[in-house]
Write a protein that holds these residues in place. Sequence first.
Motif, PDB file in Angstrom:
ATOM      1  N   UNK A 109       0.858  -1.173   0.000  1.00  0.00           N
ATOM      2  CA  UNK A 109       0.000   0.000   0.000  1.00  0.00           C
ATOM      3  C   UNK A 109       0.899   1.228   0.000  1.00  0.00           C
ATOM      4  N   UNK A 110       0.750   2.062  -0.976  1.00  0.00           N
ATOM      5  CA  UNK A 110       1.535   3.293  -1.067  1.00  0.00           C
ATOM      6  C   UNK A 110       0.637   4.474  -0.739  1.00  0.00           C
ATOM      7  N   UNK A 111       0.973   5.165   0.340  1.00  0.00           N
ATOM      8  CA  UNK A 111       0.183   6.319   0.741  1.00  0.00           C
ATOM      9  C   UNK A 111       0.579   7.560  -0.021  1.00  0.00           C
ATOM     10  N   UNK A 112       1.851   7.659  -0.335  1.00  0.00           N
ATOM     11  CA  UNK A 112       2.351   8.805  -1.087  1.00  0.00           C
ATOM     12  C   UNK A 112       3.476   8.326  -1.979  1.00  0.00           C
ATOM     13  N   UNK A 113       4.300   9.215  -2.472  1.00  0.00           N
ATOM     14  CA  UNK A 113       5.397   8.898  -3.394  1.00  0.00           C
ATOM     15  C   UNK A 113       6.311   7.802  -2.917  1.00  0.00           C
ATOM     16  N   UNK A 153       8.778   8.262   3.411  1.00  0.00           N
ATOM     17  CA  UNK A 153       7.400   7.889   3.127  1.00  0.00           C
ATOM     18  C   UNK A 153       7.221   6.379   3.218  1.00  0.00           C
ATOM     19  N   UNK A 154       8.191   5.638   2.709  1.00  0.00           N
ATOM     20  CA  UNK A 154       8.127   4.181   2.813  1.00  0.00           C
ATOM     21  C   UNK A 154       8.178   3.752   4.277  1.00  0.00           C
ATOM     22  N   UNK A 155       8.985   4.447   5.068  1.00  0.00           N
ATOM     23  CA  UNK A 155       9.077   4.154   6.498  1.00  0.00           C
ATOM     24  C   UNK A 155       7.734   4.415   7.188  1.00  0.00           C
ATOM     25  N   UNK A 156       7.086   5.521   6.848  1.00  0.00           N
ATOM     26  CA  UNK A 156       5.777   5.848   7.422  1.00  0.00           C
ATOM     27  C   UNK A 156       4.742   4.807   7.009  1.00  0.00           C
ATOM     28  N   UNK A 169       1.184   0.189   8.311  1.00  0.00           N
ATOM     29  CA  UNK A 169       0.743  -1.180   8.046  1.00  0.00           C
ATOM     30  C   UNK A 169       0.956  -2.078   9.254  1.00  0.00           C
ATOM     31  N   UNK A 170       2.082  -1.932   9.920  1.00  0.00           N
ATOM     32  CA  UNK A 170       2.379  -2.784  11.068  1.00  0.00           C
ATOM     33  C   UNK A 170       1.540  -2.419  12.283  1.00  0.00           C
ATOM     34  N   UNK A 172      -3.501  -2.837  13.045  1.00  0.00           N
ATOM     35  CA  UNK A 172      -4.362  -3.723  13.852  1.00  0.00           C
ATOM     36  C   UNK A 172      -4.278  -3.422  15.356  1.00  0.00           C
ATOM     37  N   UNK A 173      -3.100  -3.169  15.845  1.00  0.00           N
ATOM     38  CA  UNK A 173      -2.909  -2.867  17.263  1.00  0.00           C
ATOM     39  C   UNK A 173      -3.604  -1.564  17.641  1.00  0.00           C
ATOM     40  N   UNK A 174      -3.499  -0.560  16.783  1.00  0.00           N
ATOM     41  CA  UNK A 174      -4.121   0.731  17.060  1.00  0.00           C
ATOM     42  C   UNK A 174      -5.638   0.648  17.009  1.00  0.00           C
ATOM     43  N   UNK A 175      -6.171  -0.138  16.087  1.00  0.00           N
ATOM     44  CA  UNK A 175      -7.626  -0.303  16.023  1.00  0.00           C
ATOM     45  C   UNK A 175      -8.116  -0.984  17.291  1.00  0.00           C
ATOM     46  N   UNK A 176      -7.359  -1.956  17.778  1.00  0.00           N
ATOM     47  CA  UNK A 176      -7.735  -2.621  19.029  1.00  0.00           C
ATOM     48  C   UNK A 176      -7.743  -1.662  20.207  1.00  0.00           C
ATOM     49  N   UNK A 177      -6.704  -0.835  20.306  1.00  0.00           N
ATOM     50  CA  UNK A 177      -6.643   0.154  21.377  1.00  0.00           C
ATOM     51  C   UNK A 177      -7.775   1.167  21.240  1.00  0.00           C
TER      52      UNK A 177
END
Length: 178
Positions: free
Chosen positions: A1-5, A10-13, A18-19, A22-27
């Motif tokens: 999934x590419x959010x930007x260029x 940007x790849x790091x973000x 992506x990682x 799921x954890x953030x949605x749970x919190x």
Amino acid sequence: MRLFGGSGRQAEAEAYVEAAMPRLVGLAFALTGHKADAEDLVQDTLALVVTKWSRVREAENIDAYVRRTMINTLASRKRRRSSTELVSHETVTADWSAPPSPAADQDSVDRATVLAMVRALPDRQRAVVALRYYEDLADREIAHALGCSEQAVRSAAHAALRSLRSLVPTHLGEEAQR
């Protein structure tokens, strides 16, 4: 999934998003109690985080930074909503004590009951419970996330557990009260 260029930052973000998703949605679900609200909260939080990624990536603990952003975003939403929200007569007079359908699985009923009790807690207590028991954070990390002292975290946790114990329905039996 590419959010930007395609730059390295940007790849790091994108990799972080992506990682952590799921954890953030749970919190967020633990904080809000509603799936749709949780997804909206995570989306708003990550939108802020991604736009400020150059500053976020310099943080000592990126996850702590994102959790703090999520909690601040939720608090900001609640302030805005409380000043404009209208409550319907049907909501106020609804019979919330109606028993769940007998066909419902007992484990899901118990989970729903516990989530409803947690949602009834004040904001800080609910955040402490979510961060302590869902994210499994130490008091020091929770204090940092909430911008308060460790003693305030322990006090909020104590008050939250006291409130939850007083709300435990008798049908859950003695096991739930231990």
